[in-house]
Design a protein around this motif. Structure first.
Motif, PDB file in Angstrom:
ATOM      1  N   TYR A  90       0.816  -1.223   0.000  1.00 50.58           N
ATOM      2  CA  TYR A  90       0.000   0.000   0.000  1.00 50.58           C
ATOM      3  C   TYR A  90       0.846   1.269   0.000  1.00 50.58           C
ATOM      4  O   TYR A  90       1.840   1.344   0.695  1.00 50.58           O
ATOM      5  N   ARG A 157     -12.127   2.580  13.258  1.00 52.82           N
ATOM      6  CA  ARG A 157     -11.845   1.131  13.391  1.00 52.82           C
ATOM      7  C   ARG A 157     -13.123   0.339  13.642  1.00 52.82           C
ATOM      8  O   ARG A 157     -13.324  -0.729  13.079  1.00 52.82           O
ATOM      9  N   ALA A 160     -15.222   0.131  10.591  1.00 51.64           N
ATOM     10  CA  ALA A 160     -14.635  -0.872   9.690  1.00 51.64           C
ATOM     11  C   ALA A 160     -15.007  -2.289  10.118  1.00 51.64           C
ATOM     12  O   ALA A 160     -15.138  -3.195   9.293  1.00 51.64           O
ATOM     13  N   LEU A 203      -8.104   2.642   5.144  1.00 50.35           N
ATOM     14  CA  LEU A 203      -7.275   1.463   4.852  1.00 50.35           C
ATOM     15  C   LEU A 203      -6.188   1.808   3.834  1.00 50.35           C
ATOM     16  O   LEU A 203      -5.022   1.431   3.987  1.00 50.35           O
ATOM     17  N   LYS A 204      -6.574   2.523   2.801  1.00 50.95           N
ATOM     18  CA  LYS A 204      -5.634   2.862   1.716  1.00 50.95           C
ATOM     19  C   LYS A 204      -4.484   3.723   2.242  1.00 50.95           C
ATOM     20  O   LYS A 204      -3.332   3.548   1.854  1.00 50.95           O
ATOM     21  N   GLU A 209      -5.987  -0.651  10.007  1.00 51.90           N
ATOM     22  CA  GLU A 209      -5.724  -1.939   9.343  1.00 51.90           C
ATOM     23  C   GLU A 209      -6.841  -2.877   9.702  1.00 51.90           C
ATOM     24  O   GLU A 209      -7.415  -2.785  10.777  1.00 51.90           O
ATOM     25  N   LEU A 210      -7.160  -3.791   8.791  1.00 54.53           N
ATOM     26  CA  LEU A 210      -8.198  -4.782   9.094  1.00 54.53           C
ATOM     27  C   LEU A 210      -7.583  -5.957   9.817  1.00 54.53           C
ATOM     28  O   LEU A 210      -6.461  -6.343   9.536  1.00 54.53           O
TER      29      LEU A 210
END
Length: 210
Positions: A90, A157, A160, A203-204, A209-210
């Protein structure tokens, strides 16, 4: 271990064996460098660094057990002269800043690996700092953006993770109105159209973060 001082000794850290094989193949074809070790997570990276003292370390960021940024901080804390190049999928500006603050000296996107890796290793070994053009562009584009506060990042978060405002309010022990206010700030600061768009931007850019 070679005692040839002109060789650049490289440690590769990535949890994908295929990527490590690709790096090993690239380095094997070079007369001025040698792959001296590999690791698949941050903890192994620290152990291998202590044992091998490589000239240049290639470090993935998303790894199990211990991520790359924590590993960079730990290695640089013990060995301030460590020269570390981040390899990542990324071009996230927030993530890049975090890595550079932790002490990384190079930042390379994995899709440019075969084109730029060897030159980047040589440049960092020579004492330079190098960033992929795409990362430099991302950093410049967002340089004046207002950063999300820790409280807003917590909300992002939880969005997400699929939570609604009521669930977020309950989990953070705040009112639903507070959550709505934070969501509004998040959308405004990220220039997002809606919650899903905000998560994608987060995220990008490496904010979450996932």
């Amino acid at each position: 271990m070679s005692s040839d001082p002109s060789l650049i000794r490289v440690l590769a850290v990535d949890d994908h064996p295929v990527l490590r094989q690709g790096i090993a193949g690239l380095i094997a074809s070079q007369l001025d460098m040698r792959l001296v070790g590999e690791a698949s997570n941050g903890r192994e990276a620290i152990q291998q660094f202590r044992a091998l003292r490589p000239d240049v370390t290639l470090m993935d960021l998303q790894m199990p057990e211990m991520n790359g940024i924590d590993a960079i901080s730990a290695i640089r804390g013990e060995f301030p002269e460590a020269r570390i190049i981040v390899l990542t999928t990324y071009a996230g500006d927030v993530q890049a800043l975090r890595a550079m603050k932790a002490g990384a000296r190079g930042y390379l996107l994995k899709n440019l690996l075969y084109k730029e890796l060897l030159d980047t290793i040589r440049a960092v070994h020579a004492g330079k700092k190098t960033l992929s053009p795409e990362i430099s562009y991302q950093l410049a584009e967002h340089a004046t953006d207002e950063a999300l506060s820790p409280a807003e990042i917590s909300v992002l978060r939880l969005i997400a993770a699929g939570n609604g405002n009521k669930q977020i309010a309950h989990q953070l022990s705040v009112t639903e109105e507070t959550v709505k206010g934070r969501v509004k700030n998040i959308l405004s600061k990220l220039g997002a159209n809606d919650r899903t768009h905000a998560v994608l931007i987060g995220l990008k850019r490496g904010i979450i973060e996932l």
